[in-house]
Design an enzyme around this catalytic site. Structure first.
Site, short mmCIF file in Angstrom:
data_model
loop_
_atom_site.label_atom_id
_atom_site.label_comp_id
_atom_site.label_asym_id
_atom_site.label_seq_id
_atom_site.Cartn_x
_atom_site.Cartn_y
_atom_site.Cartn_z
N MET A 1 0.85 -1.16 0.00
CA MET A 1 0.00 0.00 0.00
C MET A 1 0.89 1.22 0.00
SD MET A 1 -2.20 2.43 0.63
CE MET A 1 -1.26 3.35 1.79
N PRO A 2 1.18 1.77 -1.15
CA PRO A 2 2.01 2.97 -1.17
C PRO A 2 1.19 4.25 -1.01
CG PRO A 2 1.70 2.14 -3.39
CD PRO A 2 1.00 1.18 -2.46
N LEU A 3 1.78 5.19 -0.33
CA LEU A 3 1.28 6.56 -0.28
C LEU A 3 2.29 7.38 -1.06
CD1 LEU A 3 -0.48 8.91 0.77
CD2 LEU A 3 0.95 8.90 2.83
N VAL A 73 5.85 6.37 0.42
CA VAL A 73 5.83 5.71 1.73
C VAL A 73 5.24 4.33 1.50
CG1 VAL A 73 4.93 5.78 4.08
CG2 VAL A 73 5.48 7.93 2.89
#
Length: 130
Positions: A1-3, A73
């Protein structure tokens, strides 16, 4: 799950160009960094001229006001995946958005499953909901 946080200088791109930039970043994240489908969390921040200061770190790069700083992130990516991400971003953003390789800066920040809540104040990775 990238931000993913995209930092650009205000007024250099219109809304469609900003969306294309974000779309290409998402596509590369899926292709090169194993980002799951429909996991798209992106922030686009336009900084006033002078609001981004990025020097060449001794590499001799000449940067322009078209610079894009991509901050990712995420968790659990190997060094090889990160390097593939950097190369894929440079290649695709250059080809599809006209971004010079010297105007792309990428930083990856690691975190863990305990560092995410997707709503209701619950750490869904830890509870098993995700």
């Amino acid at each position: 799950m990238p931000l993913v946080h995209l930092h650009v200088i205000e007024g250099r791109r219109d809304a469609a160009e900003l969306r294309r930039l974000a779309d290409v970043v998402q596509e590369v994240m899926r292709e090169r960094s194993a980002a799951p489908p429909r996991d798209r969390y992106q922030l686009i921040t336009e900084h006033k001229p002078g609001g981004i200061v990025v020097e060449d770190t001794g590499l001799g790069f000449e940067r322009t006001d078209d610079v894009v700083l991509v901050q990712v992130v995420q968790q659990g990516r190997s060094t090889e995946q990160k390097q593939a991400l950097y190369a894929g971003l440079a290649e695709r953003l250059g080809a599809e958005c006209g971004l010079a390789g010297t105007d792309l800066i990428v930083s990856v920040v690691e975190n863990t499953t305990a560092d995410w809540s997707f709503g209701h104040g619950v750490a869904q990775f830890l509870t098993g909901d995700l």
